[in-house]
Write a protein that holds these residues in place. Structure first.
Motif, PDB file in Angstrom:
ATOM      1  N   LEU A   1     -18.778  18.306  20.081  1.00 52.28           N
ATOM      2  CA  LEU A   1     -18.837  19.021  18.934  1.00 52.28           C
ATOM      3  C   LEU A   1     -18.814  20.592  19.017  1.00 52.28           C
ATOM      4  O   LEU A   1     -17.916  21.299  18.619  1.00 52.28           O
ATOM      5  CB  LEU A   1     -19.944  18.659  18.066  1.00 52.28           C
ATOM      6  CG  LEU A   1     -20.155  19.569  16.749  1.00 52.28           C
ATOM      7  CD1 LEU A   1     -19.063  19.247  15.873  1.00 52.28           C
ATOM      8  CD2 LEU A   1     -21.477  18.927  16.111  1.00 52.28           C
TER       9      LEU A   1
ATOM     10  N   GLU B   1     -16.692  15.475  11.252  1.00 53.86           N
ATOM     11  CA  GLU B   1     -16.352  14.199  11.867  1.00 53.86           C
ATOM     12  C   GLU B   1     -17.165  13.791  13.125  1.00 53.86           C
ATOM     13  O   GLU B   1     -17.747  12.928  13.367  1.00 53.86           O
ATOM     14  CB  GLU B   1     -14.997  13.891  12.136  1.00 53.86           C
ATOM     15  CG  GLU B   1     -14.289  12.717  12.322  1.00 53.86           C
ATOM     16  CD  GLU B   1     -12.902  12.912  12.467  1.00 53.86           C
ATOM     17  OE1 GLU B   1     -12.280  11.800  13.257  1.00 53.86           O
ATOM     18  OE2 GLU B   1     -11.984  13.742  11.796  1.00 53.86           O
ATOM     19  N   TRP B   2     -16.944  14.846  13.817  1.00 51.45           N
ATOM     20  CA  TRP B   2     -17.625  15.076  15.192  1.00 51.45           C
ATOM     21  C   TRP B   2     -19.094  14.922  15.133  1.00 51.45           C
ATOM     22  O   TRP B   2     -19.910  14.570  16.159  1.00 51.45           O
ATOM     23  CB  TRP B   2     -16.798  15.585  16.130  1.00 51.45           C
ATOM     24  CG  TRP B   2     -15.419  15.366  16.475  1.00 51.45           C
ATOM     25  CD1 TRP B   2     -14.371  16.240  16.100  1.00 51.45           C
ATOM     26  CD2 TRP B   2     -14.952  14.185  16.748  1.00 51.45           C
ATOM     27  NE1 TRP B   2     -13.410  15.498  16.504  1.00 51.45           N
ATOM     28  CE2 TRP B   2     -13.290  14.307  16.981  1.00 51.45           C
ATOM     29  CE3 TRP B   2     -15.399  12.903  16.988  1.00 51.45           C
ATOM     30  CZ2 TRP B   2     -12.629  13.103  17.330  1.00 51.45           C
ATOM     31  CZ3 TRP B   2     -14.642  11.914  17.352  1.00 51.45           C
ATOM     32  CH2 TRP B   2     -13.358  12.128  17.521  1.00 51.45           C
TER      33      TRP B   2
ATOM     34  N   PHE C   1     -20.202  11.483  14.635  1.00 49.82           N
ATOM     35  CA  PHE C   1     -20.034  10.849  16.094  1.00 49.82           C
ATOM     36  C   PHE C   1     -21.011  10.953  16.788  1.00 49.82           C
ATOM     37  O   PHE C   1     -21.648  10.329  17.629  1.00 49.82           O
ATOM     38  CB  PHE C   1     -18.539  11.555  16.727  1.00 49.82           C
ATOM     39  CG  PHE C   1     -18.283  10.611  17.708  1.00 49.82           C
ATOM     40  CD1 PHE C   1     -17.692   9.249  17.970  1.00 49.82           C
ATOM     41  CD2 PHE C   1     -18.597  11.133  19.147  1.00 49.82           C
ATOM     42  CE1 PHE C   1     -17.169   8.921  18.953  1.00 49.82           C
ATOM     43  CE2 PHE C   1     -17.875  10.641  20.299  1.00 49.82           C
ATOM     44  CZ  PHE C   1     -17.330   9.537  20.292  1.00 49.82           C
ATOM     45  N   TRP C   2     -21.555  12.263  16.819  1.00 52.21           N
ATOM     46  CA  TRP C   2     -22.791  12.585  17.655  1.00 52.21           C
ATOM     47  C   TRP C   2     -24.028  11.918  17.155  1.00 52.21           C
ATOM     48  O   TRP C   2     -24.799  11.514  18.117  1.00 52.21           O
ATOM     49  CB  TRP C   2     -22.967  14.129  17.611  1.00 52.21           C
ATOM     50  CG  TRP C   2     -24.323  14.754  18.377  1.00 52.21           C
ATOM     51  CD1 TRP C   2     -24.851  14.075  19.416  1.00 52.21           C
ATOM     52  CD2 TRP C   2     -24.710  16.027  18.174  1.00 52.21           C
ATOM     53  NE1 TRP C   2     -25.880  14.850  19.933  1.00 52.21           N
ATOM     54  CE2 TRP C   2     -25.873  15.980  19.077  1.00 52.21           C
ATOM     55  CE3 TRP C   2     -24.648  17.134  17.369  1.00 52.21           C
ATOM     56  CZ2 TRP C   2     -26.995  17.142  19.476  1.00 52.21           C
ATOM     57  CZ3 TRP C   2     -25.491  18.229  17.532  1.00 52.21           C
ATOM     58  CH2 TRP C   2     -26.408  18.065  18.375  1.00 52.21           C
TER      59      TRP C   2
ATOM     60  N   GLU D   1     -15.761  22.029  20.409  1.00 50.27           N
ATOM     61  CA  GLU D   1     -14.531  22.034  19.600  1.00 50.27           C
ATOM     62  C   GLU D   1     -14.783  23.206  18.450  1.00 50.27           C
ATOM     63  O   GLU D   1     -13.874  23.999  18.299  1.00 50.27           O
ATOM     64  CB  GLU D   1     -14.427  20.885  18.746  1.00 50.27           C
ATOM     65  CG  GLU D   1     -13.817  19.575  19.405  1.00 50.27           C
ATOM     66  CD  GLU D   1     -12.751  19.040  18.237  1.00 50.27           C
ATOM     67  OE1 GLU D   1     -12.876  19.259  16.929  1.00 50.27           O
ATOM     68  OE2 GLU D   1     -11.619  18.452  18.990  1.00 50.27           O
TER      69      GLU D   1
ATOM     70  N   PHE E   1     -13.099   7.124  18.313  1.00 50.95           N
ATOM     71  CA  PHE E   1     -12.556   7.901  19.140  1.00 50.95           C
ATOM     72  C   PHE E   1     -11.017   8.152  19.175  1.00 50.95           C
ATOM     73  O   PHE E   1     -10.186   8.817  18.953  1.00 50.95           O
ATOM     74  CB  PHE E   1     -13.073   8.286  20.448  1.00 50.95           C
ATOM     75  CG  PHE E   1     -12.454   9.588  21.366  1.00 50.95           C
ATOM     76  CD1 PHE E   1     -13.040  10.675  21.306  1.00 50.95           C
ATOM     77  CD2 PHE E   1     -11.511   9.161  22.188  1.00 50.95           C
ATOM     78  CE1 PHE E   1     -12.567  11.744  21.916  1.00 50.95           C
ATOM     79  CE2 PHE E   1     -11.088  10.449  22.983  1.00 50.95           C
ATOM     80  CZ  PHE E   1     -11.612  11.537  22.822  1.00 50.95           C
TER      81      PHE E   1
ATOM     82  N   HIS F   1      -9.145   8.322  15.635  1.00 48.95           N
ATOM     83  CA  HIS F   1      -8.867   9.942  15.262  1.00 48.95           C
ATOM     84  C   HIS F   1      -7.726  10.168  16.415  1.00 48.95           C
ATOM     85  O   HIS F   1      -6.506  10.917  15.510  1.00 48.95           O
ATOM     86  CB  HIS F   1     -10.151  10.656  15.929  1.00 48.95           C
ATOM     87  CG  HIS F   1      -9.727  12.123  15.687  1.00 48.95           C
ATOM     88  ND1 HIS F   1     -10.048  12.687  14.366  1.00 48.95           N
ATOM     89  CD2 HIS F   1      -9.300  12.868  16.488  1.00 48.95           C
ATOM     90  CE1 HIS F   1      -9.588  14.001  14.580  1.00 48.95           C
ATOM     91  NE2 HIS F   1      -9.131  14.285  15.908  1.00 48.95           N
TER      92      HIS F   1
ATOM     93  N   ALA G   1     -21.337  13.815  23.523  1.00 53.59           N
ATOM     94  CA  ALA G   1     -20.953  13.994  21.927  1.00 53.59           C
ATOM     95  C   ALA G   1     -21.140  15.230  21.529  1.00 53.59           C
ATOM     96  O   ALA G   1     -20.469  15.923  20.626  1.00 53.59           O
ATOM     97  CB  ALA G   1     -21.612  12.874  21.321  1.00 53.59           C
TER      98      ALA G   1
ATOM     99  N   GLU H   1     -12.986  18.031  10.384  1.00 55.32           N
ATOM    100  CA  GLU H   1     -13.042  17.801  11.700  1.00 55.32           C
ATOM    101  C   GLU H   1     -14.267  18.018  12.595  1.00 55.32           C
ATOM    102  O   GLU H   1     -15.027  17.102  13.324  1.00 55.32           O
ATOM    103  CB  GLU H   1     -11.797  18.135  12.613  1.00 55.32           C
ATOM    104  CG  GLU H   1     -11.738  17.660  13.912  1.00 55.32           C
ATOM    105  CD  GLU H   1     -10.283  17.910  14.719  1.00 55.32           C
ATOM    106  OE1 GLU H   1     -10.452  17.736  16.050  1.00 55.32           O
ATOM    107  OE2 GLU H   1      -9.526  18.221  13.986  1.00 55.32           O
ATOM    108  N   TRP H   2     -15.117  19.262  12.208  1.00 65.31           N
ATOM    109  CA  TRP H   2     -16.288  19.564  12.974  1.00 65.31           C
ATOM    110  C   TRP H   2     -17.334  18.335  12.263  1.00 65.31           C
ATOM    111  O   TRP H   2     -18.177  17.689  13.052  1.00 65.31           O
ATOM    112  CB  TRP H   2     -16.570  20.902  12.679  1.00 65.31           C
ATOM    113  CG  TRP H   2     -15.708  21.790  13.102  1.00 65.31           C
ATOM    114  CD1 TRP H   2     -14.888  21.632  14.299  1.00 65.31           C
ATOM    115  CD2 TRP H   2     -15.433  23.398  12.653  1.00 65.31           C
ATOM    116  NE1 TRP H   2     -14.281  22.842  14.416  1.00 65.31           N
ATOM    117  CE2 TRP H   2     -14.761  23.744  13.596  1.00 65.31           C
ATOM    118  CE3 TRP H   2     -16.090  23.960  11.698  1.00 65.31           C
ATOM    119  CZ2 TRP H   2     -14.217  25.264  13.557  1.00 65.31           C
ATOM    120  CZ3 TRP H   2     -16.045  25.140  11.630  1.00 65.31           C
ATOM    121  CH2 TRP H   2     -14.839  25.775  12.745  1.00 65.31           C
TER     122      TRP H   2
ATOM    123  N   TRP I   1     -18.612  10.198   9.557  1.00 64.69           N
ATOM    124  CA  TRP I   1     -17.483  10.198  10.439  1.00 64.69           C
ATOM    125  C   TRP I   1     -16.268   9.554   9.586  1.00 64.69           C
ATOM    126  O   TRP I   1     -15.158  10.096   9.580  1.00 64.69           O
ATOM    127  CB  TRP I   1     -17.557   9.205  11.549  1.00 64.69           C
ATOM    128  CG  TRP I   1     -16.292   9.365  12.444  1.00 64.69           C
ATOM    129  CD1 TRP I   1     -16.181  10.030  13.551  1.00 64.69           C
ATOM    130  CD2 TRP I   1     -15.385   8.611  12.392  1.00 64.69           C
ATOM    131  NE1 TRP I   1     -14.748  10.074  14.077  1.00 64.69           N
ATOM    132  CE2 TRP I   1     -14.194   8.962  13.429  1.00 64.69           C
ATOM    133  CE3 TRP I   1     -14.937   7.466  11.375  1.00 64.69           C
ATOM    134  CZ2 TRP I   1     -12.978   8.590  13.308  1.00 64.69           C
ATOM    135  CZ3 TRP I   1     -13.411   6.981  11.708  1.00 64.69           C
ATOM    136  CH2 TRP I   1     -12.800   7.285  12.455  1.00 64.69           C
TER     137      TRP I   1
END
Length: 281
Positions: free
Chosen positions: A264, A245-246, A249-250, A267, A95, A98, A260, A242-243, A164
Motif C-alpha cells: 500500500l 482497495e489495498w 487488503f492490508w 503504491e 490479488f 485485481h 501488505a 486503488e489505494w 476491497w
C-alpha cells in the motif's frame, strides 16, 4: 519446481531480506517529486526504446500475480506444509482478481494505449516481481500457516473484504469513465472526418473531378477532465480507489502484515507524484 534456487521460491533468509528492504522503496520513489520525466501514457515521448502500449502493459503487470501464484503452489511443498488456510488463499485470490483485470482485461478494453519507454517498463516489472515475492512468501509459508493464525480476526477480515470489493468496483467504474471519454472523442472524430470527406467529394465533383475526396486526418489523442463519480472531487479518482482497495487488503492480512502494508505505502509513494505531475500537465 524450483526456478531460481533461493529466490523462486524464496528461501526464508532471502525473503526476510527482500521484505525488509522493500519497506524503504518510498525513498527511491522520492526522485519523482523533482523529476517530471515519465515516458508513459499521456506523457509518453517518441523514442526508439518505446514498447507498444498493450504489450508493455501486459508484460510488466501480469508477472506479478503469476509469480505470487507460482510461490503459493511451490513454497509450501519446500517447507513441508500440506495445505494453506483459507485466509491465505483469500488474499491470493483477491490479488489475482485485481491483476487479471488490470493486466489482462484492461488493456483490451482501452480504445488505445500510448507506448511505454523501456525504462518505465523495467521499473514496473521489477516492482511487480519484488512485491509478489514479498506477498507470496508471507502467504505461502512465512506468514500464517494454520487456521488458528487467523482466529479472532473475522470482523476485521470481513470489513477489509468489503472495503476491497467496493473499492475494486469503484476502480473499474472510474477506469471505464476515462475510457468513455476516449471512445466518445473517437466517435466524434470519425463523424467529423466523414463529414469533411463528404464536403471534399462534393467540391471535387463541382470542379469536374472524380469526387473521391481526400482523407482527413483525425486527432490522435484527446484528453478531457472527467466529471462523473469521484472525479467530481479528485482528479485521480481511480488512483484513490486503488489505494482504498489495498488498504482493505492490508486489513484482511492484519496490521502486522508487513508485505501488505509495504504494498500500500509503495503504491501511494509511486502513484501520488505521478498524480501531481498529471495535475500540472
Amino acid at each position: 519446481m524450483v526456478l531460481v534456487p533461493g529466490l523462486l521460491p524464496p528461501s526464508r533468509e532471502n525473503w526476510e531480506l527482500i521484505n525488509y528492504a522493500w519497506q524503504f522503496f518510498p525513498v527511491i520513489t522520492a526522485i519523482q517529486w523533482v523529476l517530471d520525466w515519465y515516458p508513459q501514457g499521456k506523457t509518453s515521448v517518441e523514442s526508439k526504446w518505446n514498447i507498444p502500449g498493450r504489450i508493455a502493459w501486459i508484460t510488466m503487470e501480469a508477472p506479478g500475480f503469476i509469480t505470487l501464484l507460482y510461490i503459493m503452489f511451490t513454497l509450501p511443498k519446500e517447507l513441508g506444509i500440506e495445505s494453506l488456510p483459507w485466509g491465505n488463499w483469500t488474499m491470493a485470490g483477491l490479488f489475482t482478481i485485481h491483476y487479471l483485470y488490470r493486466s489482462i482485461l484492461s488493456p483490451f478494453l482501452n480504445p488505445s494505449m500510448s507506448p511505454t519507454h523501456i525504462v518505465v517498463w523495467a521499473l514496473a516489472l521489477s516492482f511487480q516481481l519484488i512485491n509478489a515475492t514479498c506477498l507470496g512468501g508471507w502467504l505461502a509459508g512465512y506468514g500464517p500457516t494454520t487456521v488458528h493464525d487467523w482466529s479472532g480476526r473475522l470482523y476485521l477480515i470481513e470489513v477489509g473484504m468489503v472495503i476491497w470489493g467496493w473499492s475494486f468496483l469503484a476502480n473499474m467504474y472510474h477506469d471505464d469513465d476515462l475510457r468513455e471519454i476516449r471512445r466518445a472523442a473517437a466517435r466524434r472524430q470519425k463523424r467529423e472526418s466523414l463529414a469533411a470527406q463528404e464536403k471534399e467529394r462534393e467540391k471535387e465533383k463541382k470542379e469536374g473531378g472524380e469526387g473521391k475526396g481526400k482523407a482527413v486526418p483525425g486527432v490522435d489523442k484527446v484528453y478531457m477532465m472527467p466529471k462523473n463519480g469521484l472525479f467530481g472531487y479528485v482528479l485521480y479518482a481511480h488512483y484513490l480507489c486503488e489505494w482504498a482497495e489495498w488498504a482493505g487488503f492490508w486489513m484482511i492480512g492484519g496490521w502486522d502484515c508487513v508485505p501488505a502494508r509495504s504494498f500500500l505505502l509503495n503504491e501511494i509513494s509511486t502513484m501520488l507524484p505521478r498524480a501531481l505531475q498529471g495535475k500540472r500537465w
